[in-house]
Enzyme design. Structure first.
Site, PDB file in Angstrom:
ATOM      1  N   HIS A 206       0.845  -1.198   0.000  1.00 36.43           N
ATOM      2  CA  HIS A 206       0.000   0.000   0.000  1.00 36.43           C
ATOM      3  C   HIS A 206       0.881   1.250   0.000  1.00 36.43           C
ATOM      4  CE1 HIS A 206       1.177  -0.471   4.199  1.00 36.43           C
ATOM      5  NE2 HIS A 206       0.898   0.810   4.383  1.00 36.43           N
ATOM      6  N   ASP A 208       0.951   5.127   1.911  1.00 40.07           N
ATOM      7  CA  ASP A 208       0.339   5.792   3.062  1.00 40.07           C
ATOM      8  C   ASP A 208      -0.373   7.055   2.593  1.00 40.07           C
ATOM      9  OD1 ASP A 208       1.312   3.861   4.747  1.00 40.07           O
ATOM     10  OD2 ASP A 208       3.055   5.028   5.416  1.00 40.07           O
ATOM     11  N   HIS A 263       4.810   0.064  -0.168  1.00 39.52           N
ATOM     12  CA  HIS A 263       5.603  -0.775   0.723  1.00 39.52           C
ATOM     13  C   HIS A 263       4.732  -1.862   1.306  1.00 39.52           C
ATOM     14  CE1 HIS A 263       3.915   2.605   3.000  1.00 39.52           C
ATOM     15  NE2 HIS A 263       3.990   1.867   4.104  1.00 39.52           N
ATOM     16  N   ARG A 273       8.358  -9.173  15.044  1.00 44.09           N
ATOM     17  CA  ARG A 273       8.724  -7.816  14.618  1.00 44.09           C
ATOM     18  C   ARG A 273       7.743  -6.832  15.267  1.00 44.09           C
ATOM     19  NH1 ARG A 273      10.820  -4.461  10.224  1.00 44.09           N
ATOM     20  NH2 ARG A 273       9.279  -2.840   9.832  1.00 44.09           N
TER      21      ARG A 273
HETATM   22  C1  GA4 Z   1      -2.555   2.647   5.498  1.00 44.67           C
HETATM   23  C2  GA4 Z   1      -1.614   3.482   6.373  1.00 44.67           C
HETATM   24  C3  GA4 Z   1      -1.999   3.460   7.868  1.00 44.67           C
HETATM   25  O1  GA4 Z   1      -1.591   2.222   8.459  1.00 44.67           O
HETATM   26  C4  GA4 Z   1      -3.533   3.646   8.057  1.00 44.67           C
HETATM   27  C5  GA4 Z   1      -4.214   2.488   7.344  1.00 44.67           C
HETATM   28  C6  GA4 Z   1      -5.744   2.393   7.453  1.00 44.67           C
HETATM   29  C7  GA4 Z   1      -6.182   1.468   8.598  1.00 44.67           C
HETATM   30  O2  GA4 Z   1      -5.490   0.513   8.922  1.00 44.67           O
HETATM   31  O3  GA4 Z   1      -7.280   1.728   9.124  1.00 44.67           O
HETATM   32  C8  GA4 Z   1      -6.245   1.916   6.066  1.00 44.67           C
HETATM   33  C9  GA4 Z   1      -5.019   2.123   5.099  1.00 44.67           C
HETATM   34  C10 GA4 Z   1      -4.007   2.904   5.910  1.00 44.67           C
HETATM   35  C11 GA4 Z   1      -5.446   2.869   3.815  1.00 44.67           C
HETATM   36  C12 GA4 Z   1      -6.792   2.361   3.203  1.00 44.67           C
HETATM   37  C13 GA4 Z   1      -7.806   1.943   4.281  1.00 44.67           C
HETATM   38  C14 GA4 Z   1      -7.460   2.682   5.569  1.00 44.67           C
HETATM   39  C15 GA4 Z   1      -6.750   0.493   5.949  1.00 44.67           C
HETATM   40  C16 GA4 Z   1      -7.521   0.529   4.674  1.00 44.67           C
HETATM   41  C17 GA4 Z   1      -7.818  -0.534   3.938  1.00 44.67           C
HETATM   42  C18 GA4 Z   1      -3.871   3.793   9.534  1.00 44.67           C
HETATM   43  C19 GA4 Z   1      -3.994   4.781   7.218  1.00 44.67           C
HETATM   44  O4  GA4 Z   1      -4.119   5.953   7.534  1.00 44.67           O
HETATM   45  O5  GA4 Z   1      -4.325   4.329   5.959  1.00 44.67           O
END
Ligand code: GA4
Length: 333
Positions: A206, A208, A263, A273
């Site tokens: 994904h 960020d 990443h 980890r």
């Molecule tokens: C990816 C980056 C961060 O971990 C996060 C994730 C969020 C979550 O885990 O709730 C998301 C993901 C992240 C992006 C798309 C959506 C929302 C899971 C998901 C499938 C906390 C964030 O801000 O976006």
């Protein structure tokens, strides 16, 4: 001929059960924050990789270990205790399920808001670790990484030659900043050997969404970044350094000059980890668009303007691996 250093060989050996086109040489930029001229290296790293390692960051090891100890105590609790923290909707404890749309990984985690004023005491009381110790460990850690994040963002503005130098950092410093703190635990997966060399995904690929993300992990490998040619580069862990990546919002604000890096994390067969990530985000009402001061004459914006709220709303409807910026890209005429 490329000569592999001992740590690189050890790292390679640790993951050579994993079958994929993984590059194991650590070719990522390392930025020494104590060096005067690091701003240009920072800009280059954000343009070429969207990712870099930070050394001489000035964050005391004491804060890091204190939080790591609290976190280990928490993850060692029975599942029923951990679940008392409530599901991560949006803040709480999660196990294997990531986000609301069916993504899963070999991971358990805590999601917290990093905004000032969050009631950690109430949160921590629910799951049996000492609320005061937990609150103070989280707060000191977040204060440190936030300061470092803002320093990096100011150096980036300087390196890009744009003013004011707090053009990015002010979004994170803002009282209303929508920043998140995530603590991930990837338990060892003893069955990894049964997978015939296939990858076991700890946290799927994904980008960020936020401005920048600052990660610190223990010395267990797992993190990989995607390179321009689509191959995966394994990042050797380093518990004394931080790893920073560009998020989607910074890619938009720089009109694509900085790359929001894809990443993922692979599960490890032998070792736990633990990683902690501070996601520096803007206020919900903030308009995310290329900075006028950066745009060259006649340069077109690659993106339609949107608020961070609008981006987040659509992000939470997406799957982890989706290209979330696609919706906001301008189609070339
Ligand atoms: C990816 C980056 C961060 O971990 C996060 C994730 C969020 C979550 O885990 O709730 C998301 C993901 C992240 C992006 C798309 C959506 C929302 C899971 C998901 C499938 C906390 C964030 O801000 O976006």
């Amino acid at each position: 001929m490329v000569v592999l250093s001992k740590p690189v060989i050890e790292h390679y050996n640790a993951i050579n059960t994993i079958k994929s086109q993984t590059l194991c040489l650590s070719g990522i930029p390392v930025i020494d924050l104590s060096k005067q001229d690091c701003k240009y290296q920072l800009v280059k790293a954000c343009q070429e990789f969207g990712f870099f390692k930070v050394i001489n960051h000035g964050i005391s090891n004491e804060f890091i270990s204190k939080l790591e100890n609290e976190v280990i105590k928490f993850f060692s609790l029975p599942l029923s205790e951990k679940e008392k923290a409530g599901p991560p909707s949006p803040f709480g404890y999660g196990n294997k399920k990531i986000g609301p749309n069916g993504d899963v990984g070999w991971v358990e985690y805590i999601l917290l808001t990093a905004n000032p004023g969050f009631d950690y005491v109430k949160f921590a009381t629910t799951f049996g670790v000492s609320p005061e110790d937990f609150r103070s460990a989280v707060n000191s850690y977040i204060t440190g990484v936030k300061k470092m994040g803002c320093e990096i963002l100011e150096l980036l503005a300087d390196g890009l030659n744009i003013e004011p130098r707090n053009v990015f950092s002010k979004l994170v410093m803002n009282e209303e900043s929508d920043s998140i703190f995530r603590i991930n635990h990837y338990p060892p997966c003893p069955q990894l050997g049964d997978l015939n060399g296939e990858n076991l995904i700890g946290f799927g690929e994904h980008t960020d969404p936020q401005i920048i993300s600052i990660l610190r992990s223990n010395n267990t490998s797992g993190l990989q970044i995607s390179l321009k040619d689509g191959s995966w580069l394994s990042i050797p862990p380093d518990q004394n350094s931080f790893f920073v990546n560009v998020g989607d919002s910074l890619q938009v604000m720089t009109n694509g000059r900085f790359k929001s890096v894809r990443h993922r994390v692979l599960a490890n067969g032998f070792r736990s980890r633990v990683s902690m990530i501070y996601f520096a985000g803007p206020p919900l009402s903030e308009k995310i668009a290329p900075l006028p001061s950066l745009m060259k004459e006649e340069e077109d914006s690659l993106y339609k303007e949107f608020t961070w709220f609008e981006y987040k709303r659509s992000a939470y409807k997406s799957r982890l691996s989706d290209n979330r910026l696609g919706l906001f890209e301008k189609i070339a005429a």
